[in-house]
Design an enzyme around this catalytic site. Structure first.
Site, PDB file in Angstrom:
ATOM      1  N   GLU A  17      24.954   0.133 -36.801  1.00 51.08           N
ATOM      2  CA  GLU A  17      25.032  -1.125 -36.034  1.00 51.08           C
ATOM      3  C   GLU A  17      25.209  -2.293 -37.007  1.00 51.08           C
ATOM      4  O   GLU A  17      24.529  -2.342 -38.037  1.00 51.08           O
ATOM      5  CB  GLU A  17      23.748  -1.356 -35.217  1.00 51.08           C
ATOM      6  CG  GLU A  17      23.793  -2.689 -34.458  1.00 51.08           C
ATOM      7  CD  GLU A  17      22.474  -3.042 -33.794  1.00 51.08           C
ATOM      8  OE1 GLU A  17      22.233  -2.544 -32.684  1.00 51.08           O
ATOM      9  OE2 GLU A  17      21.698  -3.822 -34.389  1.00 51.08           O
ATOM     10  N   HIS A  76      28.933  -4.151 -28.014  1.00 49.00           N
ATOM     11  CA  HIS A  76      27.828  -4.438 -27.099  1.00 49.00           C
ATOM     12  C   HIS A  76      28.258  -5.552 -26.138  1.00 49.00           C
ATOM     13  O   HIS A  76      29.062  -6.416 -26.499  1.00 49.00           O
ATOM     14  CB  HIS A  76      26.591  -4.922 -27.852  1.00 49.00           C
ATOM     15  CG  HIS A  76      25.968  -3.888 -28.745  1.00 49.00           C
ATOM     16  ND1 HIS A  76      24.665  -3.955 -29.157  1.00 49.00           N
ATOM     17  CD2 HIS A  76      26.450  -2.757 -29.297  1.00 49.00           C
ATOM     18  CE1 HIS A  76      24.384  -2.917 -29.931  1.00 49.00           C
ATOM     19  NE2 HIS A  76      25.469  -2.179 -30.041  1.00 49.00           N
ATOM     20  N   GLY A 107      20.275  -7.750 -21.809  1.00 52.73           N
ATOM     21  CA  GLY A 107      19.886  -8.906 -22.632  1.00 52.73           C
ATOM     22  C   GLY A 107      18.439  -9.270 -22.339  1.00 52.73           C
ATOM     23  O   GLY A 107      17.897  -8.925 -21.267  1.00 52.73           O
TER      24      GLY A 107
HETATM   25  P1  FAD Z   1      17.871  -2.737 -18.123  1.00 52.24           P
HETATM   26  O1  FAD Z   1      18.416  -1.354 -18.173  1.00 52.24           O
HETATM   27  O2  FAD Z   1      18.326  -3.621 -17.031  1.00 52.24           O
HETATM   28  O3  FAD Z   1      16.287  -2.632 -18.139  1.00 52.24           O
HETATM   29  C1  FAD Z   1      15.491  -3.818 -18.323  1.00 52.24           C
HETATM   30  C2  FAD Z   1      14.173  -3.662 -17.565  1.00 52.24           C
HETATM   31  O4  FAD Z   1      14.441  -3.639 -16.147  1.00 52.24           O
HETATM   32  C3  FAD Z   1      13.445  -2.351 -17.856  1.00 52.24           C
HETATM   33  O5  FAD Z   1      12.062  -2.600 -17.785  1.00 52.24           O
HETATM   34  C4  FAD Z   1      13.877  -1.439 -16.706  1.00 52.24           C
HETATM   35  O6  FAD Z   1      12.944  -0.396 -16.454  1.00 52.24           O
HETATM   36  C5  FAD Z   1      13.946  -2.449 -15.560  1.00 52.24           C
HETATM   37  N1  FAD Z   1      14.901  -2.062 -14.509  1.00 52.24           N
HETATM   38  C6  FAD Z   1      16.090  -1.439 -14.672  1.00 52.24           C
HETATM   39  N2  FAD Z   1      16.697  -1.262 -13.469  1.00 52.24           N
HETATM   40  C7  FAD Z   1      15.876  -1.820 -12.549  1.00 52.24           C
HETATM   41  C8  FAD Z   1      15.948  -1.972 -11.126  1.00 52.24           C
HETATM   42  N3  FAD Z   1      16.987  -1.489 -10.425  1.00 52.24           N
HETATM   43  N4  FAD Z   1      14.934  -2.606 -10.483  1.00 52.24           N
HETATM   44  C9  FAD Z   1      13.870  -3.078 -11.174  1.00 52.24           C
HETATM   45  N5  FAD Z   1      13.736  -2.944 -12.527  1.00 52.24           N
HETATM   46  C10 FAD Z   1      14.735  -2.331 -13.202  1.00 52.24           C
HETATM   47  N6  FAD Z   1      20.258  -7.543 -26.731  1.00 52.24           N
HETATM   48  C11 FAD Z   1      21.230  -8.457 -26.941  1.00 52.24           C
HETATM   49  O7  FAD Z   1      21.088  -9.618 -26.542  1.00 52.24           O
HETATM   50  N7  FAD Z   1      22.392  -8.124 -27.599  1.00 52.24           N
HETATM   51  C12 FAD Z   1      22.630  -6.876 -28.069  1.00 52.24           C
HETATM   52  O8  FAD Z   1      23.680  -6.598 -28.645  1.00 52.24           O
HETATM   53  C13 FAD Z   1      21.614  -5.881 -27.871  1.00 52.24           C
HETATM   54  N8  FAD Z   1      21.787  -4.600 -28.302  1.00 52.24           N
HETATM   55  C14 FAD Z   1      20.827  -3.659 -28.035  1.00 52.24           C
HETATM   56  C15 FAD Z   1      21.042  -2.325 -28.449  1.00 52.24           C
HETATM   57  C16 FAD Z   1      20.078  -1.346 -28.213  1.00 52.24           C
HETATM   58  C17 FAD Z   1      20.345   0.081 -28.641  1.00 52.24           C
HETATM   59  C18 FAD Z   1      18.857  -1.696 -27.561  1.00 52.24           C
HETATM   60  C19 FAD Z   1      17.801  -0.644 -27.351  1.00 52.24           C
HETATM   61  C20 FAD Z   1      18.637  -3.010 -27.149  1.00 52.24           C
HETATM   62  C21 FAD Z   1      19.611  -3.991 -27.373  1.00 52.24           C
HETATM   63  N9  FAD Z   1      19.437  -5.322 -26.954  1.00 52.24           N
HETATM   64  C22 FAD Z   1      20.421  -6.259 -27.167  1.00 52.24           C
HETATM   65  C23 FAD Z   1      18.188  -5.736 -26.282  1.00 52.24           C
HETATM   66  C24 FAD Z   1      18.249  -5.562 -24.741  1.00 52.24           C
HETATM   67  O9  FAD Z   1      19.191  -6.472 -24.202  1.00 52.24           O
HETATM   68  C25 FAD Z   1      16.850  -5.830 -24.193  1.00 52.24           C
HETATM   69  O10 FAD Z   1      15.963  -4.814 -24.578  1.00 52.24           O
HETATM   70  C26 FAD Z   1      16.745  -6.106 -22.684  1.00 52.24           C
HETATM   71  O11 FAD Z   1      15.449  -6.622 -22.418  1.00 52.24           O
HETATM   72  C27 FAD Z   1      16.918  -4.871 -21.802  1.00 52.24           C
HETATM   73  O12 FAD Z   1      18.199  -4.456 -21.767  1.00 52.24           O
HETATM   74  P2  FAD Z   1      18.609  -3.104 -20.977  1.00 52.24           P
HETATM   75  O13 FAD Z   1      20.065  -3.028 -21.071  1.00 52.24           O
HETATM   76  O14 FAD Z   1      17.791  -1.962 -21.425  1.00 52.24           O
HETATM   77  O15 FAD Z   1      18.191  -3.542 -19.490  1.00 52.24           O
END
Ligand code: FAD
Length: 288
Positions: A17, A76, A107
């Site tokens: 990354e 991303h 995010g």
């Molecule tokens: P989601 O999958 O939407 O999950 C977020 C929360 O919502 C979780 O608690 C989940 O259980 C809950 N949830 C999911 N679906 C539902 C639903 N239908 N109803 C209710 N609750 C639900 N951030 C950046 O800004 N830029 C980046 O480039 C970046 N890269 C990343 C790369 C990796 C490998 C990882 C692990 C994280 C990265 N992040 C990045 C951080 C990420 O954006 C945050 O961790 C964010 O808070 C969650 O993103 P997610 O895509 O997992 O969200």
């Protein structure tokens, strides 16, 4: 090439990354980092996306540089503060550039943020659906061996993860972790719950003492006593701490591979020497 194809066809993958600069005048410096990193032949390289989406052009430029260096880019994309129109614009640009892989993320929620209207997505699974409606991309998602900080419990966390995968996520990349047992438990739970896509283990080499404090704050992950002892002993000596951090990350990867986990993603922090040293430490293992 699609990341799904790389994961399918390779016995072992080690990907990197990188993050884009905060200012445009630093873009050449980040391109030089990409060029240097490419020399150690990662399986693919991902580039992060600023949470606010205002600097999406920086991510685009670095993804193009990855591609120019003969490495498959994984771009991303976050959705929390981007309208549907903005997402269509960014995905359209990726298509134009020939980028085939997107890590679809929500995010982090900025303090005091409220969802303005239905032009915005609240969760990554909605972004996955939207990207699929725009084009034929290989879409990845994020996952959390120690539970996402907003989740009430592990069961809920895995249920929502399954929902995201069922929308068309073809691989998952984990949040960093320092204790492999946390990953093994999570991995087993995913398989029990029918999440069968490849789960790429995210490894962060900690090469200075300040970095670990910052990383823990951001990620909510636990740190084993063994690692605290390394920091106590070597934290004041940058060269020793760097060497110890590289060895710790390499050992973590070897233990994962010895337990059948063949897909590793290194959070390089834009340090080609650190990524290269880990690759060197694995050279015979990767090519076995
Ligand atoms: P989601 O999958 O939407 O999950 C977020 C929360 O919502 C979780 O608690 C989940 O259980 C809950 N949830 C999911 N679906 C539902 C639903 N239908 N109803 C209710 N609750 C639900 N951030 C950046 O800004 N830029 C980046 O480039 C970046 N890269 C990343 C790369 C990796 C490998 C990882 C692990 C994280 C990265 N992040 C990045 C951080 C990420 O954006 C945050 O961790 C964010 O808070 C969650 O993103 P997610 O895509 O997992 O969200």
């Amino acid at each position: 090439m699609k990341v799904s194809q790389i994961l399918n066809e390779s016995r072992v993958t080690v990907s990197y990354e990188v993050f884009p600069p905060k200012q445009w005048d630093k873009i050449d410096g980040t391109k030089a980092v990409v060029q240097e990193m490419s020399k150690s032949h990662p399986s693919f390289m991902s580039v992060t996306y600023g949470a606010a989406g205002t600097k999406s052009g920086f991510t685009r430029e670095i993804a193009k540089e990855i591609s120019n260096n003969g490495i498959t880019p994984l771009s991303h994309l976050t959705c929390l503060t981007s309208t549907r129109d903005k997402i269509h614009q960014v995905v359209g640009e990726l298509k134009e550039d020939g980028v085939e892989n997107i890590l679809a993320l929500r995010g982090d929620i900025p303090q005091g943020f409220e969802f303005p209207d239905t032009q915005y997505f609240e969760h990554a699974y909605q972004l996955v659906n939207e990207i699929k409606s725009i084009g034929d991309f290989c879409i990845g998602g994020a996952c959390y061996p120690e539970i996402h900080p907003e989740s009430k419990n592990r069961v809920e966390d895995i249920e929502y993860l399954k929902q995201k995968v069922d929308c068309g996520v073809e691989f998952l990349t984990t949040q960093m972790f320092f204790d492999n047992d946390k990953f093994f438990n999570f991995y087993e739970m995913c398989r029990i719950k029918g999440i069968n896509v490849p789960i790429i283990a995210g490894i962060m080499p900690i090469t200075n003492a300040n970095q670990i404090r910052h990383s823990i704050e951001l990620s909510n992950c636990s740190v084993p006593d063994k690692f605290y002892r390394i920091m106590d002993r070597f934290g004041d000596n940058p060269e020793s701490m760097k060497q110890a951090g590289i060895v710790y990350a390499t050992e973590q990867i070897i233990d994962l591979m010895a337990n059948g986990i063949n897909n590793i993603h290194i959070y390089t922090m834009n340090k080609p020497d650190v990524a290269g040293a880990i690759m060197n430490g694995l050279s015979a293992i990767i090519n076995e």
